[in-house]
Enzyme design. Structure first.
Site, PDB file in Angstrom:
ATOM      1  N   CYS A 219       0.816  -1.194  -0.082  1.00  0.00           N
ATOM      2  CA  CYS A 219      -0.186   0.144  -0.101  1.00  0.00           C
ATOM      3  C   CYS A 219       0.632   1.277  -0.171  1.00  0.00           C
ATOM      4  CB  CYS A 219      -0.803   0.072   1.141  1.00  0.00           C
ATOM      5  SG  CYS A 219      -2.020   1.401   1.274  1.00  0.00           S
ATOM      6  N   CYS A 222      -0.228   4.140   2.342  1.00  0.00           N
ATOM      7  CA  CYS A 222      -0.181   3.812   3.687  1.00  0.00           C
ATOM      8  C   CYS A 222       1.316   3.854   4.184  1.00  0.00           C
ATOM      9  CB  CYS A 222      -0.673   2.293   4.346  1.00  0.00           C
ATOM     10  SG  CYS A 222      -2.115   1.971   3.400  1.00  0.00           S
ATOM     11  N   ASP A 223       2.205   3.261   3.484  1.00  0.00           N
ATOM     12  CA  ASP A 223       3.699   3.066   3.944  1.00  0.00           C
ATOM     13  C   ASP A 223       4.605   3.914   2.971  1.00  0.00           C
ATOM     14  OD1 ASP A 223       2.521   1.053   5.469  1.00  0.00           O
ATOM     15  OD2 ASP A 223       2.911  -0.393   4.364  1.00  0.00           O
TER      16      ASP A 223
END
Ligand code: NAP
Length: 405
Positions: A219, A222-223
């Site tokens: 992701c 997200c990261d």
């Protein structure tokens, strides 16, 4: 420490989900933004021996959870997650664009509707940085905002939503369907729509499993921001997901390398954008052999060029894997017809092989995997449910233009 502390960052959807969950459950907590708090970041890294998975949630007894699902969090906190009733007109399994669109149409029709989502409402679309092809949003919309709007819209019509309800099984009874959750609850309804979507597939090569969150990610929104300012990251895959997420990552790091075993297969528009991008390089015809570890983190990616057999080691700060989608249908195996890849087979009225069970969106075999069509399929499947209920005399004829009174 006398209360829960959530370590995370403002851009992290799972942090937002955990905070929302705690807030909804009225559980007090402190928030540490590790982007802004160096001591907080150090604490997270020490706890994870160098890892930086967030949210990291630390409890008053000193124990902690890394990136927990809402169900794991609920279990840890002793929170019982149960809907207000045990029987509904319609159960919608999955709270992404397909499920929420179906649910809001159902509620407008006066159907008592429960949406059961195993993770955060909004689905995979909610973790997408930018959605540029959802009609009506000429400047694009962030996945998180689209998710919030869909949830708010469903809520306005009185849809009941559970955000940590993982489905274990769907069973056909003589007069209804029963949906059992992994926590042992059971709900009944005349009909149900499966809209559980899909998740990014793992590569399945040596080294991958142990490095998830430690340099191997699925992701980008997200990261990705963990790697802000890094020299290089690698993206694996040649489809729309890989290329679109590469463009996002190139706004964070100096250089993105795309590795794909075949040719690029994203839409021409995205391919042109990537080819013209000064900070993205594409290598096609490259097989991925292994992820190597350096200390606790990703050290290298070993590849082999198909044409020459040459082996190469890339040493990026991180690898982001986008090699297609796997459907979230494990709970249907053996009870509903699935295609060889596990997607739900339906007829042209969204009916599955189980009477009263319908399917819509990314989880459905043959669906286009577009957010817009997922919403459309959700609505179309609901209209089909409506007809099915009318035929059984479970409902009066449709009044689709009128809101439920
Ligand atoms: P995808 O289109 O199926 O592409 C998967 C990519 O991963 C391909 O390049 C494939 O290579 C590669 N791959 C698959 N298995 C691999 C393996 N074991 N090792 C190495 N490489 C592997 O997947 P996606 O990009 O996630 O997209 C899924 C669907 O969602 C598509 O229908 C896509 O159009 C849609 N989508 C649409 C949008 C949009 O409209 N904006 C955005 C994202 C996704 P090969 O070609 O060699 O198989």
């Amino acid at each position: 420490m006398d209360q829960i502390t959530v370590y995370g960052a403002p851009w992290c959807p799972d942090c937002h989900r955990s905070k929302t969950f705690l807030t909804e459950q009225r559980i007090p907590f402190s928030w540490v933004d590790i982007d802004a708090d160096a001591a907080g970041l150090r604490f997270v890294e020490e706890l994870q021996r160098g890892g930086r998975t967030i949210p990291t949630i630390v409890f008053p007894d000193g124990s902690h959870l890394l990136e927990p699902s809402n169900a794991e969090l609920a279990e840890k906190l002793g929170v019982r997650l149960r809907a207000t009733r045990s029987a509904y007109d319609l159960l919608v399994l999955g709270g992404g664009p397909a499920g929420l669109s179906a649910a809001l149409y159902a509620a407008r029709e006066g159907m008592e509707t429960l949406v059961m989502e195993s993770g955060a409402l909004g689905g995979q679309a909610g973790t997408t940085d930018r959605i540029d092809n959802y009609p009506g949003f000429p400047d694009g919309i962030s996945g998180a905002e689209l998710a919030q709007r869909l949830v708010a819209h469903a809520r306005r019509y009185g849809v009941e939503m559970l955000a940590a309800a993982e489905v274990a099984r769907v069973t056909r009874e003589p007069d209804c369907l029963t949906v059992a959750t992994t926590t042992g609850d059971g709900y009944q309804a005349s009909a149900a729509i499966v809209a559980t979507g899909s998740r990014y597939r793992r590569l399945g090569i040596p080294g991958e499993a142990g490095l998830i969150g430690l340099g191997v990610h699925y992701c980008a929104t997200c990261d990705g921001p963990f790697y802000r300012g890094e020299r290089e990251v690698v993206v694996i895959g040649g489809g729309n997901s890989a290329l679109e997420e590469s463009v996002f990552l190139a706004s964070i790091v100096d250089h993105v390398i795309i590795l794909t075993r075949g040719d690029l297969r994203a839409s021409e528009l995205v391919q042109d954008k990537v080819r013209a991008h000064p900070r993205i390089t594409v290598h096609t015809g490259v097989d991925l052999l292994a992820f190597e570890r350096k200390g606790d983190r990703l050290g290298a990616i070993v590849t082999r060029e198909r044409a020459t057999g040459t082996e190469t080691r890339f040493e990026p700060a991180a690898a982001f894997v986008f090699v297609g989608l796997d459907p979230n249908t494990a709970f249907l195996a053996g009870s509903v017809d699935l295609d060889p890849r596990g997607f739900v087979i339906t007829d042209d009225r969204y009916r599955t092989s189980m009477d009263g069970l319908f399917a819509a969106g990314d989880v459905r075999a043959g669906s286009t995997k577009q957010v817009g069509s997922a919403s459309g399929e959700g609505i179309a499947s609901l209209l089909s449910v409506r007809k099915w209920l009318e035929a059984r005399h479970d409902m009066a004829p449709a009044t689709l233009d009128e809101p439920a009174s």
